[in-house]
Motif scaffolding. Structure first.
Motif, PDB file in Angstrom:
ATOM      1  N   LEU A  20      12.141 -38.207  -7.931  1.00 53.20           N
ATOM      2  CA  LEU A  20      13.066 -39.014  -7.127  1.00 53.20           C
ATOM      3  C   LEU A  20      12.318 -39.871  -6.112  1.00 53.20           C
ATOM      4  CD1 LEU A  20      15.936 -39.804  -6.316  1.00 53.20           C
ATOM      5  CD2 LEU A  20      16.025 -37.738  -4.914  1.00 53.20           C
ATOM      6  N   GLY A  21      11.185 -39.381  -5.632  1.00 51.65           N
ATOM      7  CA  GLY A  21      10.376 -40.156  -4.687  1.00 51.65           C
ATOM      8  C   GLY A  21       9.951 -41.497  -5.259  1.00 51.65           C
ATOM      9  N   GLY A  22       9.685 -41.537  -6.568  1.00 51.70           N
ATOM     10  CA  GLY A  22       9.340 -42.800  -7.212  1.00 51.70           C
ATOM     11  C   GLY A  22      10.499 -43.780  -7.199  1.00 51.70           C
ATOM     12  N   LEU A  23      11.720 -43.260  -7.369  1.00 52.13           N
ATOM     13  CA  LEU A  23      12.901 -44.134  -7.300  1.00 52.13           C
ATOM     14  C   LEU A  23      13.139 -44.617  -5.872  1.00 52.13           C
ATOM     15  CD1 LEU A  23      15.355 -42.284  -9.711  1.00 52.13           C
ATOM     16  CD2 LEU A  23      13.967 -44.315 -10.175  1.00 52.13           C
ATOM     17  N   VAL A  24      12.851 -43.774  -4.898  1.00 51.34           N
ATOM     18  CA  VAL A  24      12.970 -44.191  -3.492  1.00 51.34           C
ATOM     19  C   VAL A  24      12.002 -45.347  -3.225  1.00 51.34           C
ATOM     20  CG1 VAL A  24      12.604 -43.474  -1.094  1.00 51.34           C
ATOM     21  CG2 VAL A  24      13.810 -41.954  -2.681  1.00 51.34           C
ATOM     22  N   ILE A  25      10.786 -45.231  -3.729  1.00 52.60           N
ATOM     23  CA  ILE A  25       9.800 -46.307  -3.565  1.00 52.60           C
ATOM     24  C   ILE A  25      10.299 -47.582  -4.234  1.00 52.60           C
ATOM     25  CG2 ILE A  25       7.504 -47.093  -4.283  1.00 52.60           C
ATOM     26  CD1 ILE A  25       6.636 -44.094  -3.948  1.00 52.60           C
ATOM     27  N   ARG A  26      10.770 -47.484  -5.478  1.00 47.47           N
ATOM     28  CA  ARG A  26      11.274 -48.673  -6.174  1.00 47.47           C
ATOM     29  C   ARG A  26      12.444 -49.298  -5.427  1.00 47.47           C
ATOM     30  NH1 ARG A  26      12.787 -47.970 -12.005  1.00 47.47           N
ATOM     31  NH2 ARG A  26      13.039 -50.215 -11.761  1.00 47.47           N
ATOM     32  N   GLY A  27      13.319 -48.462  -4.861  1.00 43.49           N
ATOM     33  CA  GLY A  27      14.438 -48.980  -4.075  1.00 43.49           C
ATOM     34  C   GLY A  27      13.966 -49.681  -2.817  1.00 43.49           C
ATOM     35  N   THR A  46       8.788 -39.933 -12.738  1.00 41.39           N
ATOM     36  CA  THR A  46       9.948 -40.623 -12.167  1.00 41.39           C
ATOM     37  C   THR A  46      10.911 -40.999 -13.286  1.00 41.39           C
ATOM     38  OG1 THR A  46       8.631 -41.487 -10.340  1.00 41.39           O
ATOM     39  CG2 THR A  46      10.649 -42.677 -10.870  1.00 41.39           C
ATOM     40  N   PRO A  47      12.186 -40.662 -13.157  1.00 45.88           N
ATOM     41  CA  PRO A  47      13.155 -41.004 -14.207  1.00 45.88           C
ATOM     42  C   PRO A  47      13.572 -42.479 -14.116  1.00 45.88           C
ATOM     43  CG  PRO A  47      14.262 -39.824 -12.457  1.00 45.88           C
ATOM     44  CD  PRO A  47      12.802 -39.857 -12.091  1.00 45.88           C
ATOM     45  N   ASN A  48      12.641 -43.365 -14.452  1.00 45.89           N
ATOM     46  CA  ASN A  48      12.879 -44.803 -14.307  1.00 45.89           C
ATOM     47  C   ASN A  48      14.022 -45.334 -15.160  1.00 45.89           C
ATOM     48  OD1 ASN A  48      10.831 -45.757 -12.378  1.00 45.89           O
ATOM     49  ND2 ASN A  48       9.425 -44.848 -13.855  1.00 45.89           N
ATOM     50  N   LYS A  49      14.349 -44.633 -16.237  1.00 46.28           N
ATOM     51  CA  LYS A  49      15.487 -45.023 -17.083  1.00 46.28           C
ATOM     52  C   LYS A  49      16.605 -43.988 -16.990  1.00 46.28           C
ATOM     53  CE  LYS A  49      12.426 -47.410 -20.249  1.00 46.28           C
ATOM     54  NZ  LYS A  49      11.627 -47.205 -21.456  1.00 46.28           N
ATOM     55  N   SER A  79      23.720 -46.466 -13.572  1.00 48.76           N
ATOM     56  CA  SER A  79      23.070 -45.443 -12.760  1.00 48.76           C
ATOM     57  C   SER A  79      22.050 -46.095 -11.821  1.00 48.76           C
ATOM     58  CB  SER A  79      22.374 -44.414 -13.650  1.00 48.76           C
ATOM     59  OG  SER A  79      21.242 -44.988 -14.278  1.00 48.76           O
ATOM     60  N   TYR A  80      21.703 -45.386 -10.764  1.00 48.74           N
ATOM     61  CA  TYR A  80      20.765 -45.947  -9.781  1.00 48.74           C
ATOM     62  C   TYR A  80      19.450 -46.407 -10.408  1.00 48.74           C
ATOM     63  CZ  TYR A  80      17.856 -46.513  -5.690  1.00 48.74           C
ATOM     64  OH  TYR A  80      17.003 -47.029  -4.749  1.00 48.74           O
ATOM     65  N   PRO A  81      18.776 -45.583 -11.227  1.00 44.18           N
ATOM     66  CA  PRO A  81      17.505 -46.060 -11.789  1.00 44.18           C
ATOM     67  C   PRO A  81      17.648 -47.322 -12.624  1.00 44.18           C
ATOM     68  CG  PRO A  81      17.793 -43.707 -12.217  1.00 44.18           C
ATOM     69  CD  PRO A  81      19.075 -44.217 -11.637  1.00 44.18           C
ATOM     70  N   ASN A  82      18.757 -47.439 -13.346  1.00 40.01           N
ATOM     71  CA  ASN A  82      18.935 -48.595 -14.226  1.00 40.01           C
ATOM     72  C   ASN A  82      19.450 -49.835 -13.501  1.00 40.01           C
ATOM     73  OD1 ASN A  82      17.973 -47.546 -16.717  1.00 40.01           O
ATOM     74  ND2 ASN A  82      19.737 -46.185 -16.698  1.00 40.01           N
TER      75      ASN A  82
END
Length: 165
Positions: A20-27, A46-49, A79-82
């Motif tokens: 999830l930290g990777g998604l926080v960074i991308r956000g 990171t669940p990027n997809k 979804s948030y990652p997508n």
């Protein structure tokens, strides 16, 4: 709104995030007003997809109550990652290939017990590694830490696009 980081001019900020930290960074980096120069970024497991586990437990009351953010991490297009834009910065992705016994039957294909190798990949990634470790171990596994250090310093992994033993 993000506060501006007090950085000297010309200094780059590098990022490393697990799951999830990777998604926080991308956000964070999706906001054009972050106010700093982005260096190299490594996303680990990171669940990027999106996450198939999040999809499977979406209707579970306990998951919704204990971890409501999990409801946003599915694989649907909304979804948030997508919804995150593809990275415009140099990003290396590390995915695990050792599943947990408890989730092995829930996730098809190679995975780390939580995130599939395919879901860890992100459009425009600069480099990719699949590592023989599970989701939890990836963040403290010495070979992974060496790869992270190399990527932050040089913008590429030591063993690009190969599977590490």
């Amino acid at each position: 709104k993000l506060a501006k980081l007090p950085l000297p001019p010309g200094k780059k900020v590098h990022f490393v995030g697990h799951s999830l930290g990777g998604l926080v960074i991308r956000g964070l980096l999706a906001d054009p007003e972050h106010g700093f120069s982005v260096g190299n970024t490594v996303l680990i497991a990171t669940p990027n997809k999106g996450s198939l586990i999040a999809d499977q437990y979406r209707e579970n009351f306990w998951v919704a109550w204990l971890c409501p953010v999990a409801l946003e991490l599915g694989t649907s297009p909304d979804s948030y990652p997508n919804r995150l834009p593809p990275p415009y910065y140099n990003v290396g992705v590390i995915a695990g290939t050792v599943s947990y016994r408890s989730t092995g039957d829930l996730i098809p294909g190679p995975d780390d017990g939580v995130v599939t190798v395919e879901s860890a990949k992100v459009e425009r990634m600069s480099d990719f590694l699949a590592v023989n470790a599970n989701h939890s171990r990836l963040r403290r596994y010495n070979p992974v830490l060496q790869q992270i250090t190399h990527f932050i310093a040089r913008g590429a992994f030591l063993l690009p696009s190969r599977k590490m033993l």
